[in-house]
Design an enzyme around this catalytic site. Structure first.
Site, PDB file in Angstrom:
ATOM      1  N   HIS A  50      38.915  32.433  44.696  1.00  0.00           N
ATOM      2  CA  HIS A  50      38.834  31.676  45.941  1.00  0.00           C
ATOM      3  C   HIS A  50      39.427  30.293  45.691  1.00  0.00           C
ATOM      4  O   HIS A  50      39.627  29.902  44.548  1.00  0.00           O
ATOM      5  CB  HIS A  50      37.378  31.546  46.407  1.00  0.00           C
ATOM      6  CG  HIS A  50      36.548  30.732  45.472  1.00  0.00           C
ATOM      7  ND1 HIS A  50      35.940  31.263  44.355  1.00  0.00           N
ATOM      8  CD2 HIS A  50      36.258  29.402  45.443  1.00  0.00           C
ATOM      9  CE1 HIS A  50      35.303  30.307  43.698  1.00  0.00           C
ATOM     10  NE2 HIS A  50      35.478  29.164  44.339  1.00  0.00           N
ATOM     11  N   HIS A 134      42.302  24.402  43.982  1.00  0.00           N
ATOM     12  CA  HIS A 134      42.625  25.229  42.826  1.00  0.00           C
ATOM     13  C   HIS A 134      41.944  26.590  42.928  1.00  0.00           C
ATOM     14  O   HIS A 134      40.986  26.766  43.687  1.00  0.00           O
ATOM     15  CB  HIS A 134      42.168  24.542  41.530  1.00  0.00           C
ATOM     16  CG  HIS A 134      40.686  24.408  41.451  1.00  0.00           C
ATOM     17  ND1 HIS A 134      39.984  23.428  42.138  1.00  0.00           N
ATOM     18  CD2 HIS A 134      39.752  25.145  40.790  1.00  0.00           C
ATOM     19  CE1 HIS A 134      38.698  23.570  41.897  1.00  0.00           C
ATOM     20  NE2 HIS A 134      38.518  24.605  41.082  1.00  0.00           N
TER      21      HIS A 134
END
Length: 181
Positions: A50, A134
């Site tokens: 994710h 990220h």
């Protein structure tokens, strides 16, 4: 469901908002990661891939409905959020190997700011540091940046964002909001 509790005895949930990654993208990223031949760290399961928007941490379980209600009226992007994960990095302080965008889209930063502002009145102290989008590939990573046979270039087009609960290494979606119709 077993809820953990604080020293005070109040049950809590470990929460974060994130952009999910499609099944096809998960497979592609996991396959690319295998090509790195990592010899350090603990690979993050592909099911947990994710892009974190806002980590809330331990939140009183009774506040979850209020968190969802606070996010509901947010002004959201009127198109899918497009994020290009095109840079492999080692984050030494976090001991993590991550994919990140060379350039974070303005709409992504605006959504993160809106989420931060939405939870402030609830007394939830979210992380106060510069937002660095990220996707974590490996935790407890120590060592130099691995060489990739092929440069990373993963195009994420998020149509929604999700409130997740982290429970014993697995991420459980609690609520989801559309970004575009």
């Amino acid at each position: 469901m077993v809820q953990e509790s604080r020293p005070s005895g109040a049950p809590f949930k470990r929460l974060f908002f994130a952009l999910s990654v499609s099944d096809g993208q998960r497979r592609a990223i996991a396959q690319w990661r295998r090509g790195l031949n990592l010899r350090s760290g603990k690979p993050v399961p592909a099911d947990n891939f994710h892009v974190t928007l806002l980590f809330l941490g331990d939140v009183d379980a009774a506040l979850v409905p209020a968190v969802c209600a606070a996010v509901e009226p947010l002004q959201r992007p009127d198109a899918p959020l497009r994020v290009v994960l095109d840079r492999l990095q080692v984050w030494p302080r976090a001991s993590a190997l991550v994919l990140e965008p060379e350039q974070a889209p303005a709409a992504l930063r605006q959504l993160v700011y809106a989420l931060q502002q939405a939870v402030l009145p609830l007394g939830i102290e979210a992380q106060v540091r510069e937002y660095r989008p990220h996707l974590t590939l490996s935790r407890d990573f120590r060592g130099p940046l691995p060489e990739a046979a092929q440069a990373p270039e993963f195009f994420l087009a998020a149509r929604s964002f999700t409130l997740y609960e982290s429970r014993k290494g697995q991420y459980w979606p609690l609520a989801e909001w559309p970004l575009a119709d």
